[in-house]
Design a protein around this motif. Structure first.
Motif, short mmCIF file in Angstrom:
data_model
loop_
_atom_site.label_atom_id
_atom_site.label_comp_id
_atom_site.label_asym_id
_atom_site.label_seq_id
_atom_site.Cartn_x
_atom_site.Cartn_y
_atom_site.Cartn_z
N ARG A 521 0.83 -1.20 0.00
CA ARG A 521 0.00 0.00 0.00
C ARG A 521 0.86 1.25 0.00
O ARG A 521 0.48 2.29 -0.58
CB ARG A 521 -0.95 0.00 1.20
CG ARG A 521 -2.07 1.01 1.03
CD ARG A 521 -3.15 0.85 2.06
NE ARG A 521 -2.72 1.22 3.41
CZ ARG A 521 -3.53 1.26 4.46
NH1 ARG A 521 -4.81 0.92 4.33
NH2 ARG A 521 -3.08 1.60 5.64
N SER A 522 2.03 1.18 0.62
CA SER A 522 2.96 2.30 0.55
C SER A 522 3.36 2.58 -0.89
O SER A 522 3.42 3.74 -1.33
CB SER A 522 4.19 2.01 1.41
OG SER A 522 5.18 3.00 1.24
N TRP A 525 0.39 4.24 -2.63
CA TRP A 525 0.28 5.66 -2.31
C TRP A 525 1.36 6.46 -3.01
O TRP A 525 1.13 7.60 -3.46
CB TRP A 525 0.38 5.87 -0.80
CG TRP A 525 -0.81 5.48 0.01
CD1 TRP A 525 -0.86 4.62 1.07
CD2 TRP A 525 -2.16 5.98 -0.15
NE1 TRP A 525 -2.14 4.53 1.57
CE2 TRP A 525 -2.96 5.36 0.83
CE3 TRP A 525 -2.76 6.86 -1.05
CZ2 TRP A 525 -4.31 5.60 0.96
CZ3 TRP A 525 -4.12 7.11 -0.93
CH2 TRP A 525 -4.89 6.49 0.06
N GLN A 526 2.56 5.90 -3.09
CA GLN A 526 3.65 6.58 -3.79
C GLN A 526 3.31 6.80 -5.26
O GLN A 526 3.56 7.88 -5.82
CB GLN A 526 4.94 5.77 -3.65
CG GLN A 526 6.15 6.39 -4.31
CD GLN A 526 7.35 5.47 -4.28
OE1 GLN A 526 7.24 4.27 -4.02
NE2 GLN A 526 8.52 6.02 -4.54
N ALA A 534 2.21 7.27 2.04
CA ALA A 534 3.20 6.26 1.66
C ALA A 534 4.24 6.07 2.76
O ALA A 534 4.62 4.94 3.10
CB ALA A 534 3.86 6.65 0.35
N ASP A 537 2.73 4.20 5.84
CA ASP A 537 2.60 2.75 5.64
C ASP A 537 3.96 2.07 5.58
O ASP A 537 4.12 0.94 6.07
CB ASP A 537 1.82 2.47 4.34
CG ASP A 537 0.32 2.57 4.54
OD1 ASP A 537 -0.13 2.49 5.69
OD2 ASP A 537 -0.40 2.72 3.54
N GLN A 554 12.11 0.89 0.38
CA GLN A 554 10.95 1.73 0.12
C GLN A 554 10.98 2.99 0.97
O GLN A 554 10.76 4.11 0.46
CB GLN A 554 9.66 0.94 0.40
CG GLN A 554 8.38 1.73 0.32
CD GLN A 554 8.05 2.25 -1.06
OE1 GLN A 554 8.74 1.93 -2.03
NE2 GLN A 554 7.00 3.03 -1.18
N LEU A 558 11.38 6.88 -0.31
CA LEU A 558 10.40 7.92 0.03
C LEU A 558 11.07 9.10 0.72
O LEU A 558 10.72 10.26 0.47
CB LEU A 558 9.31 7.32 0.93
CG LEU A 558 8.39 6.29 0.26
CD1 LEU A 558 7.51 5.61 1.30
CD2 LEU A 558 7.53 6.94 -0.81
#
Length: 706
Positions: A521-522, A525-526, A534, A537, A554, A558
């Motif tokens: 899910r991250s 969202w990204q 993001a 998560d 990840q 981010l």
């Protein structure tokens, strides 16, 4: 005049409506009840799916391909591009996966354009409603009453996992629809009536075509081709055991069944051959089925297998677009062994070697797989149904039907079918055959989903049987009450046994951590530009699994996008230590070092990324940009040419091409290339230009030799 016209319309339209209604509304009450038993569950299925679609539209995952969905999405787009003569065999999987579902997606994408992914989800929900109708129709064809058919359809309409997978770009919903169609086609053979068998050819041909289509959606559906010949042999055997009216009638039945069975198998082979002919440009030759079966059979039965996921023996690194890790593993292993990439014999030999090396361990693995198959939990392959039902969709959380509920009701229904003389052989045969195919490979929830329609058919009979027993207990007639009470006691015993089997965790797997779901899910969202969501998560995923390199990577990525370069460097350094063979980590480390002004370390990181994955173009482009900054035009041109040869041009590559043209004095080409880049993503183009422009005026040290 107008008043006369409206008057005539008011008189004629009610009459026309009554005439139309009389034409389609049956006068026979039994026929009307059968139609209602199909129509009402379909209406319920449409309503539930409409609510879920509205709920799912708020999810980060909505219409956004993740992991296996990425393959189907890029394969569909490659099929669309193939109309213009550009055949991208890598995007199409090079014959590793079947292309029936990508072809369906390509048709939807071609019709709806940019809204194609969302439209595909709508189509799949319609598939779910049609599957509901097929479940109810198959229950009626089984010989059950309309109440049982309505119960079966409603059970499927209210089942959470089918709806959940309809909301993803996966072949699961298509395979489930075809599984329900297969069951209905098999019941249409009417092998219990020799007079019908001797007249009808259409059901046999239809069954062969549906079986082939099901195998093209899920290749283990090919095992179902063995059921029609087996059923024909059993019919002839039972006919001889019982004794027909005349010996000649029994003798005539065998050749008639042989011809019809041959027609069924022939129709399936024709469809498979046609598909193989159409895909011959992708699969490097004519193949009836894709080549994923061999390596998946090995990964599902090797000594290190867990029975739930296709775990590779070692890490594999792909290029800058999605490639199935199993396909990449198969290619690398076959290349090292000097055999064909899809060599089934090679993988079969390796699998047999694994089984014979530890037969006791393999039997234990198969026992665990059998427990997974009966377990009510939906074992995740990519994303978790339990996570979605808890954190993503209120509709999924409210739906009451799970695998364990169906299993318990199906056990009661099977007893009732035997007692009432219903033709339950086909559903049971389908469940046994498909379940065997699942046990040979992996038991993730989406692989057993085609079993849900047959389970719902038997479960619907079980619901009616249980309700009939409760009604019988309330009757005044003592004998009726005794029979009903006995029925309830036996049903309760079966329900208790199956409930203990399915609702208790006998596997020892333990509760789900939902780490992967927060991680995925991250990423979602990204992709949508929601950086705060993001990061939240990614931090949750990392808190659940501190030693996971993917979560570290990840979060580092981010933080780099956020501008927190110091924290990005910490996370990426940890990720590199945890997974030293992942080229994306080194590429992003190079980006961070470059933004921090340490171009020497950036050179080292980019070069290491290139050495780990020669088909990964981003570090080559990054190196080319550094070479342009340093004034080494020839080296930059070489790197840009290598990146171009890999295909799939990125924004950074387009900017590098424009910069190279500018340095060489071709200002018109530079402007045209930059315009293409800005048309694709103006913000990303500006970021690469800002990264390139300030550095080109400064002297640059020689690149490091290490």
């Amino acid at each position: 005049m107008y008043s006369m016209l409206f008057s005539s319309l008011s008189i004629s339209w009610p009459g026309r409506w009554r005439s139309l209604r009389a034409r389609f509304q049956p006068t026979d009450p039994a026929t009307a009840a059968r139609r209602r038993a199909i129509a009402w569950p379909v209406a319920l299925a449409l309503l539930v799916r409409l609510l879920f679609f509205a709920d799912n539209a708020r999810s980060a995952f909505f219409a956004l391909p993740v992991l296996d969905e990425q393959f189907y999405d890029q394969a569909a787009r490659a099929l669309l591009a193939a109309r213009d003569g550009a055949l991208d065999t890598v995007a199409l999987g090079s014959g590793f996966r079947p292309l029936l579902y990508p072809a369906l997606l390509a048709a939807i994408y071609g019709l709806f354009g940019a809204a194609g992914p969302a439209a595909a989800l709508v189509v799949q929900h319609l598939f779910g409603a049609v599957t509901t109708g097929l479940v109810a129709a198959a229950t009626l064809r089984l010989g059950a009453r309309p109440g049982a058919a309505a119960a079966a359809g409603c059970l499927y309409a209210l089942a959470g996992p089918p709806i959940y997978f309809e909301g993803q770009l996966l072949a699961t919903s298509l395979a489930t629809l075809l599984a329900a169609a297969w069951l209905l086609a098999a019941l249409a053979l009417r092998l219990d009536r020799p007079d019908v068998v001797s007249r009808c050819w259409t059901p046999w041909l239809a069954l062969g075509v549906v079986t082939a289509l099901l195998a093209l959606a899920r290749p283990n559906g090919l095992l179902l081709l063995g059921l029609p010949p087996l059923a024909a042999v059993l019919v002839v055997y039972r006919s001889r055991r019982r004794g027909a009216d005349t010996a000649s009638e029994t003798d005539r039945l065998a050749p008639r069944l042989a011809l019809r069975t041959g027609a069924c198998l022939g129709a399936a082979l024709v469809v498979l051959a046609l598909a193989g002919f159409l895909q011959r440009g992708v699969t490097d030759g004519f193949r009836l089925l894709p080549g994923a079966g061999g390596v998946n059979f090995y990964l599902g039965n090797e000594r290190g297998a867990d029975g739930r996921q296709p775990l590779q023996d070692r890490h594999t690194a792909s290029g800058d677009r999605y490639v199935d890790s199993v396909a990449l593993f198969a290619t690398e292993e076959a290349r090292a062994a000097g055999v064909a990439r899809h060599g089934s014999g090679y993988w079969l030999q390796r699998t047999v070697g694994e089984i014979t090396a530890d037969p006791t361990g393999w039997l234990g693995l198969m026992a665990r797989k059998a427990l997974y198959l009966t377990w009510t939990r939906e074992i995740p392959n990519n994303r978790s149904f339990a996570f979605a039902a808890t954190h993503e969709s209120r509709v999924l959380g409210a739906l009451p039907i799970r695998w364990g509920v169906l299993l318990v009701l199906a056990g009661i229904g099977l007893l009732a079918a035997r007692r009432e003389g219903l033709r339950a052989g086909w559903p049971v045969a389908f469940l046994a055959t498909w379940g065997a195919g699942v046990l040979l490979f992996f038991v993730a929830g989406r692989y057993r989903l085609p079993m849900w329609p047959a389970m719902a058919v038997l479960a619907g009979i079980g619901v009616r049987h249980a309700l009939g027993g409760l009604a019988g207990v309330r009757r005044l007639d003592r004998s009726v009450r005794q029979r009903a009470l006995k029925r309830l006691v036996v049903g309760a015993a079966v329900a208790f046994g199956l409930g203990t089997l399915t609702f208790v965790d006998w596997t020892g797997v333990g509760p789900e951590s939902w780490f992967r779901d927060y991680y995925f899910r991250s990423i979602a969202w990204q992709e949508r530009g929601e950086l705060d969501h993001a990061i939240a998560d990614a931090e949750t995923a990392l808190a659940l699994h501190l030693d996971d390199p993917a979560a570290r990577f990840q979060l580092g990525t981010l933080r780099m996008e956020e501008g927190r370069l110091d924290r990005a460097l910490i996370h990426l350094d940890v990720a590199r230590n945890l997974e030293p063979n992942e080229p994306r980590i080194y590429h992003n480390l190079g980006l961070v070092h470059e933004k921090l002004g340490d171009r020497r370390k950036a050179f080292i990181s980019y070069r290491h990324a290139v050495s780990l994955a020669p088909d990964y173009s981003p570090p080559r482009v990054a190196l080319a940009l550094l070479e342009l900054q340093a004034g080494r035009v020839d080296e930059a041109a070489r790197l840009i040419a290598e990146a171009e040869a890999l295909g799939n041009p990125s924004i950074a590559l387009l900017v590098a091409q424009a910069a190279l043209a500018d340095v060489r004095g071709d200002l018109a080409s530079a402007a045209a290339i930059l315009e293409r880049a800005r048309a694709r993503d103006a913000d990303a183009t500006r970021e690469v230009l800002e990264r390139l422009a300030p550095q080109r005026k400064r002297p640059d040290p020689s690149p490091p030799s290490d």
